[in-house]
Structures are given as C-alpha cells and as structure tokens.
Design a protein around this motif. Structure first.
Motif, mmCIF file in Angstrom:
data_model
loop_
_atom_site.group_PDB
_atom_site.id
_atom_site.type_symbol
_atom_site.label_atom_id
_atom_site.label_comp_id
_atom_site.label_asym_id
_atom_site.label_seq_id
_atom_site.Cartn_x
_atom_site.Cartn_y
_atom_site.Cartn_z
ATOM 1 N N ILE A 185 20.972 58.118 90.916
ATOM 2 C CA ILE A 185 20.764 58.706 89.747
ATOM 3 C C ILE A 185 20.187 59.861 89.929
ATOM 4 O O ILE A 185 20.481 60.874 89.461
ATOM 5 N N THR A 186 19.428 60.070 91.097
ATOM 6 C CA THR A 186 18.848 61.205 91.531
ATOM 7 C C THR A 186 20.087 62.303 91.927
ATOM 8 O O THR A 186 20.020 63.599 91.732
ATOM 9 N N GLY A 187 21.078 61.773 92.604
ATOM 10 C CA GLY A 187 22.307 62.677 92.986
ATOM 11 C C GLY A 187 22.979 63.233 91.660
ATOM 12 O O GLY A 187 23.195 64.170 91.662
ATOM 13 N N ILE A 188 22.883 62.191 90.373
ATOM 14 C CA ILE A 188 23.622 62.794 89.137
ATOM 15 C C ILE A 188 22.658 63.864 88.626
ATOM 16 O O ILE A 188 23.028 64.946 88.051
ATOM 17 N N ILE A 189 21.353 63.498 88.746
ATOM 18 C CA ILE A 189 20.441 64.752 87.862
ATOM 19 C C ILE A 189 20.553 65.864 88.551
ATOM 20 O O ILE A 189 20.337 66.985 88.097
ATOM 21 N N SER A 190 20.344 65.810 90.124
ATOM 22 C CA SER A 190 20.322 66.935 90.654
ATOM 23 C C SER A 190 21.748 67.743 90.892
ATOM 24 O O SER A 190 21.973 68.558 91.831
ATOM 25 N N TRP A 191 22.907 67.188 90.430
ATOM 26 C CA TRP A 191 24.084 67.600 90.523
ATOM 27 C C TRP A 191 24.555 67.708 91.937
ATOM 28 O O TRP A 191 25.471 68.555 92.381
ATOM 29 N N ARG A 192 24.034 66.761 92.832
ATOM 30 C CA ARG A 192 24.936 66.641 94.282
ATOM 31 C C ARG A 192 26.117 66.188 94.182
ATOM 32 O O ARG A 192 27.033 66.431 94.803
ATOM 33 N N SER A 193 26.374 64.977 93.167
ATOM 34 C CA SER A 193 27.534 64.406 92.827
ATOM 35 C C SER A 193 28.010 65.103 91.649
ATOM 36 O O SER A 193 27.553 64.625 90.314
ATOM 37 N N SER A 194 28.776 66.255 91.722
ATOM 38 C CA SER A 194 28.988 67.130 90.441
ATOM 39 C C SER A 194 30.142 66.415 89.836
ATOM 40 O O SER A 194 30.047 66.827 88.452
#
Length: 104
Positions: A49-58
């Motif tokens: 979820i953090t990766g999605i919110i911070s756009w790390r997993s674009s």
C-alpha cells in the motif's frame, strides 16, 4: 573504505553465530507463531500500500488512478436522488409495513 575491505577479506563463517537448541528457545514458538504470521502478512500488505501511495510501484498506482477517475465519471451520471428515494422507501416498507400491526 579500509574497514569495508577488511570485512570483505574475512571469512563470513567467522561472523556466524550459533545458538544452542534448547527447550527454552522453543518454549513460546507455538504461541507466538500466529502473532508472527499476522504481523508478517500485515507488514507485507502495508509495504504494498505504501508503494502504491508513494508511486514506487508506478504501474499499480497508474491503474488505481485511472479506475478512480472512471468510477467518478460514471458516478456523475447515476440518478442518485431517485435511487436513494426508492431504496429508502422499499427499506422502510419492508421493515415497518402494515404487518407491524400484528406486533402492536
């Protein structure tokens, strides 16, 4: 850098720590395993979820954004007043209809 080179030259087995396999180390293993499993699953979910919110997993973030825009545009054309009015009427009539006279 000098320390890094010294550690790179040393044998990795020299730093290995061996623990004794005693009964005391396994005393709480059966009680702590469900908690450990719960925490590890929550941790991995929070990382995603953090990766999605911070756009790390674009790619996931992009598809989530497109889906939210599509749902928002579709929601603009739904007749909300009509749906809420008739769903509330059906709900009230099904719970508080004429058959409630029997309970009086």
């Amino acid at each position: 850098l000098r320390m890094k080179r010294e550690y790179a030259k040393t044998d990795p087995e020299a730093f290995s720590i061996e623990t004794e396999d005693t009964e005391r180390t396994h005393m709480f293993a059966d009680k702590l395993y469900p908690i450990h499993l719960f925490l590890s699953l929550n941790n991995s979910m929070l990382r995603k979820i953090t990766g999605i919110i911070s756009w790390r997993s674009s790619l996931s973030s992009y598809y989530l954004t497109i889906d939210c825009f599509a749902i928002g545009i579709i929601a603009l054309f739904v007749p909300w007043h009509f749906l809420l009015l008739w769903s509330s009427r059906i709900f009230v009539w099904s719970l508080l209809g004429p058959w409630m006279k029997v309970l009086d």
